[in-house]
Design a protein around this motif. Structure first.
Motif, PDB file in Angstrom:
ATOM      1  N   LEU A 145       0.965  -1.158   0.016  1.00  0.00           N
ATOM      2  CA  LEU A 145       0.023  -0.157  -0.177  1.00  0.00           C
ATOM      3  C   LEU A 145       0.952   1.463  -0.016  1.00  0.00           C
ATOM      4  CD1 LEU A 145      -2.837   1.232   0.270  1.00  0.00           C
ATOM      5  CD2 LEU A 145      -2.488   1.206   2.883  1.00  0.00           C
ATOM      6  N   THR A 146       0.458   2.375  -0.980  1.00  0.00           N
ATOM      7  CA  THR A 146       1.141   3.680  -0.800  1.00  0.00           C
ATOM      8  C   THR A 146      -0.074   4.613  -0.936  1.00  0.00           C
ATOM      9  OG1 THR A 146       1.341   3.598  -3.403  1.00  0.00           O
ATOM     10  CG2 THR A 146       3.035   2.610  -2.345  1.00  0.00           C
ATOM     11  N   ASP A 147       0.408   5.678  -0.997  1.00  0.00           N
ATOM     12  CA  ASP A 147      -0.667   6.913  -0.937  1.00  0.00           C
ATOM     13  C   ASP A 147      -1.438   6.880  -2.194  1.00  0.00           C
ATOM     14  OD1 ASP A 147       0.249   7.768   1.461  1.00  0.00           O
ATOM     15  OD2 ASP A 147       1.457   9.300   0.630  1.00  0.00           O
ATOM     16  N   ALA A 149      -1.445   3.933  -4.466  1.00  0.00           N
ATOM     17  CA  ALA A 149      -2.048   2.444  -5.196  1.00  0.00           C
ATOM     18  C   ALA A 149      -1.975   1.491  -4.193  1.00  0.00           C
ATOM     19  CB  ALA A 149      -1.129   2.186  -6.309  1.00  0.00           C
ATOM     20  N   LEU A 150      -2.864   0.464  -4.400  1.00  0.00           N
ATOM     21  CA  LEU A 150      -2.926  -0.665  -3.484  1.00  0.00           C
ATOM     22  C   LEU A 150      -2.583  -1.846  -4.492  1.00  0.00           C
ATOM     23  CD1 LEU A 150      -3.415  -2.302  -0.920  1.00  0.00           C
ATOM     24  CD2 LEU A 150      -5.668  -2.180  -1.220  1.00  0.00           C
ATOM     25  N   VAL A 151      -1.650  -2.590  -4.174  1.00  0.00           N
ATOM     26  CA  VAL A 151      -1.197  -3.682  -5.043  1.00  0.00           C
ATOM     27  C   VAL A 151      -1.350  -4.959  -4.261  1.00  0.00           C
ATOM     28  CG1 VAL A 151       0.403  -4.605  -6.669  1.00  0.00           C
ATOM     29  CG2 VAL A 151       0.245  -2.102  -6.236  1.00  0.00           C
ATOM     30  N   ASP A 152      -2.105  -5.790  -4.894  1.00  0.00           N
ATOM     31  CA  ASP A 152      -2.315  -7.008  -4.079  1.00  0.00           C
ATOM     32  C   ASP A 152      -2.153  -8.199  -5.123  1.00  0.00           C
ATOM     33  OD1 ASP A 152      -2.915  -9.036  -2.615  1.00  0.00           O
ATOM     34  OD2 ASP A 152      -4.883  -8.142  -1.922  1.00  0.00           O
ATOM     35  N   GLY A 153      -2.277  -9.312  -5.188  1.00  0.00           N
ATOM     36  CA  GLY A 153      -1.987 -10.329  -6.154  1.00  0.00           C
ATOM     37  C   GLY A 153      -1.358 -11.712  -5.438  1.00  0.00           C
ATOM     38  N   VAL A 154      -0.866 -12.383  -6.465  1.00  0.00           N
ATOM     39  CA  VAL A 154      -0.435 -13.742  -6.104  1.00  0.00           C
ATOM     40  C   VAL A 154       1.023 -14.069  -6.719  1.00  0.00           C
ATOM     41  CG1 VAL A 154      -1.752 -15.009  -7.823  1.00  0.00           C
ATOM     42  CG2 VAL A 154      -0.778 -16.259  -5.941  1.00  0.00           C
ATOM     43  N   TYR A 155       1.871 -14.384  -6.093  1.00  0.00           N
ATOM     44  CA  TYR A 155       3.297 -14.979  -6.869  1.00  0.00           C
ATOM     45  C   TYR A 155       3.597 -16.155  -6.182  1.00  0.00           C
ATOM     46  CZ  TYR A 155       8.231 -15.320  -7.378  1.00  0.00           C
ATOM     47  OH  TYR A 155       9.492 -15.509  -7.906  1.00  0.00           O
ATOM     48  N   GLU A 156       3.737 -17.201  -7.216  1.00  0.00           N
ATOM     49  CA  GLU A 156       4.162 -18.416  -7.003  1.00  0.00           C
ATOM     50  C   GLU A 156       5.452 -19.071  -7.736  1.00  0.00           C
ATOM     51  OE1 GLU A 156       2.769 -20.537  -5.098  1.00  0.00           O
ATOM     52  OE2 GLU A 156       1.103 -19.292  -4.306  1.00  0.00           O
ATOM     53  N   PRO A 157       6.320 -19.304  -7.048  1.00  0.00           N
ATOM     54  CA  PRO A 157       7.678 -19.650  -7.681  1.00  0.00           C
ATOM     55  C   PRO A 157       7.557 -21.018  -7.854  1.00  0.00           C
ATOM     56  CG  PRO A 157       8.289 -19.311  -5.481  1.00  0.00           C
ATOM     57  CD  PRO A 157       6.680 -18.667  -5.675  1.00  0.00           C
ATOM     58  N   VAL A 367      -3.881  -3.883  -9.393  1.00  0.00           N
ATOM     59  CA  VAL A 367      -3.599  -2.656  -9.131  1.00  0.00           C
ATOM     60  C   VAL A 367      -4.881  -1.655  -9.182  1.00  0.00           C
ATOM     61  CG1 VAL A 367      -2.073  -0.707  -9.397  1.00  0.00           C
ATOM     62  CG2 VAL A 367      -1.431  -3.085 -10.202  1.00  0.00           C
ATOM     63  N   ARG A 368      -5.039  -0.763  -7.952  1.00  0.00           N
ATOM     64  CA  ARG A 368      -6.393  -0.217  -7.961  1.00  0.00           C
ATOM     65  C   ARG A 368      -5.978   1.157  -7.214  1.00  0.00           C
ATOM     66  NH1 ARG A 368      -7.300  -4.394  -4.325  1.00  0.00           N
ATOM     67  NH2 ARG A 368      -8.216  -3.757  -2.233  1.00  0.00           N
ATOM     68  N   ARG A 369      -6.621   1.849  -7.398  1.00  0.00           N
ATOM     69  CA  ARG A 369      -6.256   3.344  -6.635  1.00  0.00           C
ATOM     70  C   ARG A 369      -6.361   3.160  -5.174  1.00  0.00           C
ATOM     71  NH1 ARG A 369      -4.965   7.641  -9.683  1.00  0.00           N
ATOM     72  NH2 ARG A 369      -5.406   7.505 -11.824  1.00  0.00           N
ATOM     73  N   SER A 370      -5.318   3.887  -4.375  1.00  0.00           N
ATOM     74  CA  SER A 370      -5.243   3.663  -2.953  1.00  0.00           C
ATOM     75  C   SER A 370      -6.494   4.149  -2.186  1.00  0.00           C
ATOM     76  CB  SER A 370      -4.032   4.396  -2.185  1.00  0.00           C
ATOM     77  OG  SER A 370      -4.028   4.448  -0.996  1.00  0.00           O
ATOM     78  N   PRO A 371      -7.084   3.491  -1.145  1.00  0.00           N
ATOM     79  CA  PRO A 371      -8.364   3.946  -0.326  1.00  0.00           C
ATOM     80  C   PRO A 371      -7.716   5.201   0.257  1.00  0.00           C
ATOM     81  CG  PRO A 371      -7.284   2.061   0.515  1.00  0.00           C
ATOM     82  CD  PRO A 371      -6.851   2.049  -0.695  1.00  0.00           C
ATOM     83  N   LEU A 372      -6.613   5.524   0.683  1.00  0.00           N
ATOM     84  CA  LEU A 372      -6.113   6.708   1.155  1.00  0.00           C
ATOM     85  C   LEU A 372      -6.385   7.854   0.698  1.00  0.00           C
ATOM     86  CD1 LEU A 372      -2.351   5.373   2.457  1.00  0.00           C
ATOM     87  CD2 LEU A 372      -4.675   5.345   3.615  1.00  0.00           C
ATOM     88  N   HIS A 373      -6.755   7.794  -0.774  1.00  0.00           N
ATOM     89  CA  HIS A 373      -7.173   9.165  -1.419  1.00  0.00           C
ATOM     90  C   HIS A 373      -8.531   9.672  -0.749  1.00  0.00           C
ATOM     91  CE1 HIS A 373      -3.989  10.466  -4.162  1.00  0.00           C
ATOM     92  NE2 HIS A 373      -4.004   9.101  -4.512  1.00  0.00           N
TER      93      HIS A 373
END
Length: 373
Positions: A145-147, A149-157, A367-373
């Protein structure tokens, strides 16, 4: 701050799943009874005992050392007792002695081979787990989370022999907005992981220094070129890296620069679209490009989700060779929350493959805009 999620790594001792002790006992006893019955019916029990000699070899490939030792001891005792008791069925003492010695020798060799196999498997599992843990340590746990954007997801090596890949992602809150990186290093193995680390390190430093995405892309390209020069000195292959860099700020549009990577998908108002982007050359190959990399802009309104993926998802194949239809499957799941969407796509792609195997790293970011805005 959203809760972070980290994948649990399986210790090497837990990753190997030998048969249970009861299964080994039942299998060995059943084989022994079968040989005794066939020997009694055919009248050549001593010769049929040769079938038991191969049991320790089979156990050495599938079982633990203790289980293999049990199978070897059981087989040795069964052969010796039978040979001594059945002294009158036509076999000479030379043949009987050779059979007993052969049983003892093969049993001992099977126990030794089993121990070597397990040590080698443990070492390979430690190497693969260490490499994957290094990747996850460098690639910070999602969500981020930043001011802006909010980036979530999955990473599977992937964690199969020689298939430690080089998918990368990162998020940096710079003075010019939040910059999101997703990329894929060409090739697999530890050299690919080394190139991935080089790009991530350069991104984290240059994202705070370079005011434009073109300058940032140039810095990332230079990092790959430097890495390749060091790799050439040690005899490793040169690598290139496909990458997508997104810049999100307070404006209603986002900036994107595509370095040979898979285009993003935009989800908004229950619709899925693919923004038209100019695709440049991968990082490390800028000298071969006829034109410099360009920055594209497209609308990213509040409530929209930007989906970034690597080819571990898009190049998933079914048994008949069909590629995973990401646009179609994404349209079916457009109503899911950005938090649940990456995992749903990953699980669906695994089911689409059918065999349950994973042949490449998979990274899916929402990726979506941060809820902090």
């Amino acid at each position: 701050m959203p809760r972070t999620r980290a994948k649990r790594f399986t210790p090497p001792s837990e990753a190997i799943e030998p048969p249970r002790n009861a299964e080994v006992v039942i299998g060995v006893v059943s084989m022994t009874v079968l040989v005794l019955v066939l020997g009694a019916l055919s009248g050549s029990l001593v010769w049929l005992l040769g079938l038991l000699v191969f049991l320790p070899g089979t156990a050495s490939a599938l079982c633990t050392v203790r289980q293999t030792l049990f199978v070897s001891a059981w087989t040795t005792v069964a052969v010796i007792v039978t040979v001594v008791i059945r002294h009158g069925d036509g076999a000479s003492w030379v043949d009987r002695t050779l059979m007993m010695l052969l049983t003892l020798t093969l049993g001992a060799a099977s126990v030794y081979a089993c121990g070597r196999r397990i040590r080698r498997e443990h070492e390979m599992l430690r190497i693969r787990s260490t490499a994957a843990a290094m990747q996850r340590h460098i690639l910070r746990p999602l969500p981020l989370l930043t001011d802006d954007a909010l980036v979530d997801g999955v990473y599977e090596p992937v964690q199969e022999d020689r298939l430690v890949g080089g998918d990368i992602y990162d998020v940096v809150a710079s003075p010019w907005g939040t910059r999101v990186l997703i990329g894929d290093v060409q090739g697999k193995g530890l050299p690919a992981v080394g190139a991935a680390f080089a790009v991530i390190g350069a991104f984290r430093e240059a994202a705070h220094r370079e005011p434009t995405l073109t300058a940032l892309a140039d810095a990332l390209d230079a990092s790959v070129v430097r890495h390749n020069s060091y790799a050439a000195q040690t005899g490793d292959d040169e690598r290139f890296v496909t990458a997508l860099v997104v810049n999100i700020d307070a404006h209603t549009e986002v900036q994107v620069i595509n370095c040979g990577h898979i285009p993003p998908q935009l989800l908004h108002d229950a619709a899925v679209s693919t923004p038209a982007l100019a695709s440049g050359v991968p990082l490390g190959l800028a000298e071969l490009a006829t034109e410099p990399a360009t920055v594209d802009w497209f609308a990213f309104p509040p409530g929209a989700t930007l989906l970034l993926t690597t080819d571990g998802l898009t190049e998933t194949r079914a048994a008949d060779g069909t590629f995973y239809p990401i646009t179609e499957r994404l349209a079916e799941r457009v109503s899911l929350s950005p938090t649940d969407l990456p995992r749903a796509l990953y699980d669906n792609a695994r089911a689409f493959a059918g065999d349950g195997s994973q042949h490449d790293d998979v990274a899916v970011l929402s990726v979506r805009r941060s809820p902090l805005h």
